[in-house]
Design a protein around this motif. Structure first.
Motif, PDB file in Angstrom:
ATOM      1  N   ASP A  79       0.853  -1.189   0.000  1.00  0.00           N
ATOM      2  CA  ASP A  79       0.000   0.000   0.000  1.00  0.00           C
ATOM      3  C   ASP A  79       0.888   1.238   0.000  1.00  0.00           C
ATOM      4  O   ASP A  79       1.699   1.435   0.912  1.00  0.00           O
ATOM      5  CB  ASP A  79      -0.886  -0.030   1.248  1.00  0.00           C
ATOM      6  CG  ASP A  79      -1.993   1.011   1.191  1.00  0.00           C
ATOM      7  OD1 ASP A  79      -1.887   1.966   0.386  1.00  0.00           O
ATOM      8  OD2 ASP A  79      -2.968   0.883   1.950  1.00  0.00           O
ATOM      9  N   LEU A  80       0.761   2.078  -1.031  1.00  0.00           N
ATOM     10  CA  LEU A  80       1.588   3.287  -1.153  1.00  0.00           C
ATOM     11  C   LEU A  80       0.801   4.558  -0.819  1.00  0.00           C
ATOM     12  O   LEU A  80       1.303   5.659  -0.986  1.00  0.00           O
ATOM     13  CB  LEU A  80       2.127   3.405  -2.599  1.00  0.00           C
ATOM     14  CG  LEU A  80       2.968   2.253  -3.124  1.00  0.00           C
ATOM     15  CD1 LEU A  80       3.299   2.483  -4.592  1.00  0.00           C
ATOM     16  CD2 LEU A  80       4.249   2.087  -2.304  1.00  0.00           C
ATOM     17  N   THR A  81      -0.438   4.374  -0.375  1.00  0.00           N
ATOM     18  CA  THR A  81      -1.280   5.543  -0.090  1.00  0.00           C
ATOM     19  C   THR A  81      -0.707   6.335   1.082  1.00  0.00           C
ATOM     20  O   THR A  81      -0.389   5.758   2.121  1.00  0.00           O
ATOM     21  CB  THR A  81      -2.726   5.091   0.246  1.00  0.00           C
ATOM     22  OG1 THR A  81      -3.165   4.184  -0.789  1.00  0.00           O
ATOM     23  CG2 THR A  81      -3.666   6.279   0.304  1.00  0.00           C
ATOM     24  N   GLU A  82      -0.557   7.635   0.878  1.00  0.00           N
ATOM     25  CA  GLU A  82      -0.058   8.497   1.960  1.00  0.00           C
ATOM     26  C   GLU A  82      -1.136   8.613   3.023  1.00  0.00           C
ATOM     27  O   GLU A  82      -2.272   8.968   2.712  1.00  0.00           O
ATOM     28  CB  GLU A  82       0.235   9.923   1.436  1.00  0.00           C
ATOM     29  CG  GLU A  82       1.110   9.970   0.211  1.00  0.00           C
ATOM     30  CD  GLU A  82       2.594  10.072   0.550  1.00  0.00           C
ATOM     31  OE1 GLU A  82       2.912  10.643   1.613  1.00  0.00           O
ATOM     32  OE2 GLU A  82       3.409   9.582  -0.255  1.00  0.00           O
ATOM     33  N   LYS A  83      -0.783   8.313   4.232  1.00  0.00           N
ATOM     34  CA  LYS A  83      -1.753   8.468   5.318  1.00  0.00           C
ATOM     35  C   LYS A  83      -1.698   9.901   5.825  1.00  0.00           C
ATOM     36  O   LYS A  83      -0.633  10.383   6.216  1.00  0.00           O
ATOM     37  CB  LYS A  83      -1.450   7.493   6.455  1.00  0.00           C
ATOM     38  CG  LYS A  83      -1.450   6.021   6.016  1.00  0.00           C
ATOM     39  CD  LYS A  83      -2.856   5.544   5.651  1.00  0.00           C
ATOM     40  CE  LYS A  83      -2.883   4.047   5.352  1.00  0.00           C
ATOM     41  NZ  LYS A  83      -2.766   3.750   3.895  1.00  0.00           N
TER      42      LYS A  83
END
Length: 168
Positions: free
Chosen positions: A163-167
């Motif tokens: 998962d590369l989604t920026e939190k």
């Protein structure tokens, strides 16, 4: 008979890197989807892009480039000069990366396609393809990953998602 069906992840992903190996049967047809939505749609393929997997060599009729392995199905052709594909019955390796709306397809270690989601070129391609009749196609910014059951045997293994989604 054995009823298959599309397999999707429980989780949804926005930005990610997916890697997997696949082994298609002779004349077989499958695909890997991302950003797909189940709720409110009869089929997931109507909602998200598809990295096409097919027996390019042994398929029953000649395929258009947009139908061939590594294409973003019905939207973008893979670079055939970079495409190394192993025949039906052998394992191929696929990677898909989506980051900030930019998509990259790899096949057996070679980068074969890059495109951008939702830009003017994307919208034009949708309007000129079969997807013009699918109002939900390609709109989701995040969604499930899916493996397609297209009625022919296909095997998958070593499936990994980062998962590369920026939190925020």
């Amino acid at each position: 008979g054995d009823l298959g069906g599309d397999i999707i992840t429980k989780e949804v992903f926005e930005d990610f890197k997916l890697s997997l190996e696949w082994n298609i049967s002779e004349g077989g047809n499958s695909g890997v989807f991302f950003h797909v939505i189940e709720k409110g749609y009869p089929t997931i393929y109507a909602t998200g892009p598809e990295y096409q997997l097919i027996d390019d060599i042994g398929f029953e009729y000649p395929l258009e480039e947009w139908q061939q392995t590594g294409a973003n199905y019905a939207m973008h052709n893979a670079d055939s000069s970079k495409k190394i594909i192993k025949p039906a019955g052998e394992w191929n390796h696929t990677e898909i990366m989506v980051k900030d709306g930019h998509v990259v397809h790899w096949l057996n270690g070679e980068k074969i396609l890059e495109y951008d989601l939702w830009d003017a070129d994307w919208k034009k391609r949708v309007s000129e393809s079969k997807w013009k009749d699918y109002p939900g196609y390609g709109l989701a910014i995040q969604g499930h990953l899916g493996l397609q059951d297209h009625g022919s045997p296909v095997k998958f293994r070593n499936i990994r998602v980062l998962d590369l989604t920026e939190k925020g």
